[in-house]
Design a protein around this motif. Structure first.
Motif, PDB file in Angstrom:
ATOM      1  N   LEU A 277       8.729   1.086   6.992  1.00 44.91           N
ATOM      2  CA  LEU A 277       7.314   1.229   7.332  1.00 44.91           C
ATOM      3  C   LEU A 277       7.231   1.792   8.741  1.00 44.91           C
ATOM      4  CD1 LEU A 277       5.937  -2.243   6.174  1.00 44.91           C
ATOM      5  CD2 LEU A 277       5.763  -0.069   4.960  1.00 44.91           C
ATOM      6  N   SER A 278       6.380   2.801   8.929  1.00 47.44           N
ATOM      7  CA  SER A 278       6.155   3.381  10.252  1.00 47.44           C
ATOM      8  C   SER A 278       4.669   3.308  10.566  1.00 47.44           C
ATOM      9  CB  SER A 278       6.621   4.835  10.290  1.00 47.44           C
ATOM     10  OG  SER A 278       8.002   4.900  10.057  1.00 47.44           O
ATOM     11  N   PHE A 279       4.341   2.989  11.823  1.00 48.81           N
ATOM     12  CA  PHE A 279       2.941   2.851  12.209  1.00 48.81           C
ATOM     13  C   PHE A 279       2.834   2.866  13.726  1.00 48.81           C
ATOM     14  CE2 PHE A 279       4.921  -1.207  11.267  1.00 48.81           C
ATOM     15  CZ  PHE A 279       4.773  -1.912  12.457  1.00 48.81           C
ATOM     16  N   THR A 280       1.624   3.152  14.214  1.00 46.64           N
ATOM     17  CA  THR A 280       1.384   3.005  15.649  1.00 46.64           C
ATOM     18  C   THR A 280       0.984   1.553  15.891  1.00 46.64           C
ATOM     19  OG1 THR A 280      -0.961   3.556  15.601  1.00 46.64           O
ATOM     20  CG2 THR A 280       0.604   5.413  15.884  1.00 46.64           C
ATOM     21  N   LEU A 281       1.342   1.047  17.044  1.00 43.66           N
ATOM     22  CA  LEU A 281       0.970  -0.328  17.381  1.00 43.66           C
ATOM     23  C   LEU A 281      -0.546  -0.477  17.416  1.00 43.66           C
ATOM     24  CD1 LEU A 281       3.583  -1.153  20.176  1.00 43.66           C
ATOM     25  CD2 LEU A 281       3.782  -1.430  17.707  1.00 43.66           C
TER      26      LEU A 281
ATOM     27  N   GLU B 198       0.817  -1.217   0.000  1.00 44.76           N
ATOM     28  CA  GLU B 198       0.000   0.000   0.000  1.00 44.76           C
ATOM     29  C   GLU B 198       0.849   1.264   0.000  1.00 44.76           C
ATOM     30  OE1 GLU B 198      -2.975   0.283   3.024  1.00 44.76           O
ATOM     31  OE2 GLU B 198      -4.332  -1.047   1.933  1.00 44.76           O
ATOM     32  N   ALA B 199       2.041   1.196   0.588  1.00 45.83           N
ATOM     33  CA  ALA B 199       2.939   2.355   0.635  1.00 45.83           C
ATOM     34  C   ALA B 199       3.688   2.534  -0.680  1.00 45.83           C
ATOM     35  CB  ALA B 199       3.924   2.205   1.789  1.00 45.83           C
ATOM     36  N   GLY B 200       3.393   1.703  -1.670  1.00 44.36           N
ATOM     37  CA  GLY B 200       4.055   1.815  -2.960  1.00 44.36           C
ATOM     38  C   GLY B 200       5.420   1.135  -2.992  1.00 44.36           C
ATOM     39  N   GLU B 201       5.608   0.155  -2.104  1.00 47.20           N
ATOM     40  CA  GLU B 201       6.861  -0.596  -2.035  1.00 47.20           C
ATOM     41  C   GLU B 201       8.076   0.332  -1.963  1.00 47.20           C
ATOM     42  OE1 GLU B 201       6.797  -3.464  -5.259  1.00 47.20           O
ATOM     43  OE2 GLU B 201       4.868  -4.244  -4.600  1.00 47.20           O
ATOM     44  N   PRO B 202       8.180   1.107  -0.880  1.00 47.59           N
ATOM     45  CA  PRO B 202       9.290   2.060  -0.761  1.00 47.59           C
ATOM     46  C   PRO B 202      10.643   1.370  -0.921  1.00 47.59           C
ATOM     47  CG  PRO B 202       8.178   1.742   1.360  1.00 47.59           C
ATOM     48  CD  PRO B 202       7.360   1.041   0.336  1.00 47.59           C
TER      49      PRO B 202
END
Length: 180
Positions: free
Chosen positions: A52-56, A43-47
């Motif tokens: 990947l950064s996210f909250t738990l 979904e992030a466009g395969e950086p």
């Protein structure tokens, strides 16, 4: 040996999954975490850097999991195991970098960092009832370069993630992965 599993392929190759010393092998929850990480990566466009950064909290919610202290700890443990469990291929993993089955050793995640929110920030969250006050922090993970190469080269099998997480049990999800 509970800290390793091994599989020999029909053509003489071999896979080994080795737990980090003192840890157990990844289990079904860890597999669910890996599926969600790969969904987010896509979904992030395969950086290119694999970050990947996210909250738990948001991560567990997107997996359809109940969010509490126990599941936060499960998630932290799963991320750590995905970073520390070594996969070894003796002529059985198709490596996109060399366009052949290769002898490689790698982990699924090359880096995991979970930062807890500062106490001051957590105290202020209570002022906003729509925000869960037990939010333990934010994660930053890096998908391993060898995994990213194979995703970019499309040497992967995609799962329907909404179907996968809607299945009622770990056994059903495991069967879906095998069948799909």
């Amino acid at each position: 040996d509970d800290a390793a599993i091994s599989y020999t392929t029909d053509d003489g190759g071999r896979w080994r999954v080795l737990a980090s010393p003192g840890e157990r092998l990844p289990g079904t929850f860890d597999q669910d975490v890996y599926v969600e990480l790969m969904r987010r990566y896509q979904e992030a466009g395969e950086p290119a850097d694999g970050i990947l950064s996210f909250t738990l909290h948001a991560f567990l919610r997107s997996m359809g999991r109940h969010v509490d202290g126990r599941t936060y700890e499960q998630l932290r443990g799963a991320l750590t195991r995905l970073e520390r469990t070594t996969l070894q291929s003796d002529h059985s993993y198709f490596d996109a970098a060399v366009s052949a089955a290769a002898d490689v050793s790698f982990t699924l995640l090359s880096s995991v960092m979970v930062e807890r929110r500062r106490l001051l920030e957590r105290d202020q969250l209570a002022l906003f009832p729509s925000i869960v006050t037990a939010e333990p922090g934010e994660a930053r993970v890096i998908i391993s370069p060898i995994v990213r190469q194979n995703v970019t080269a499309r040497y992967v099998v995609a799962l329907n993630v909404s179907r996968y997480f809607s299945l009622p049990s770990p056994v059903a999800r495991r069967l879906y992965r095998l069948i799909e």
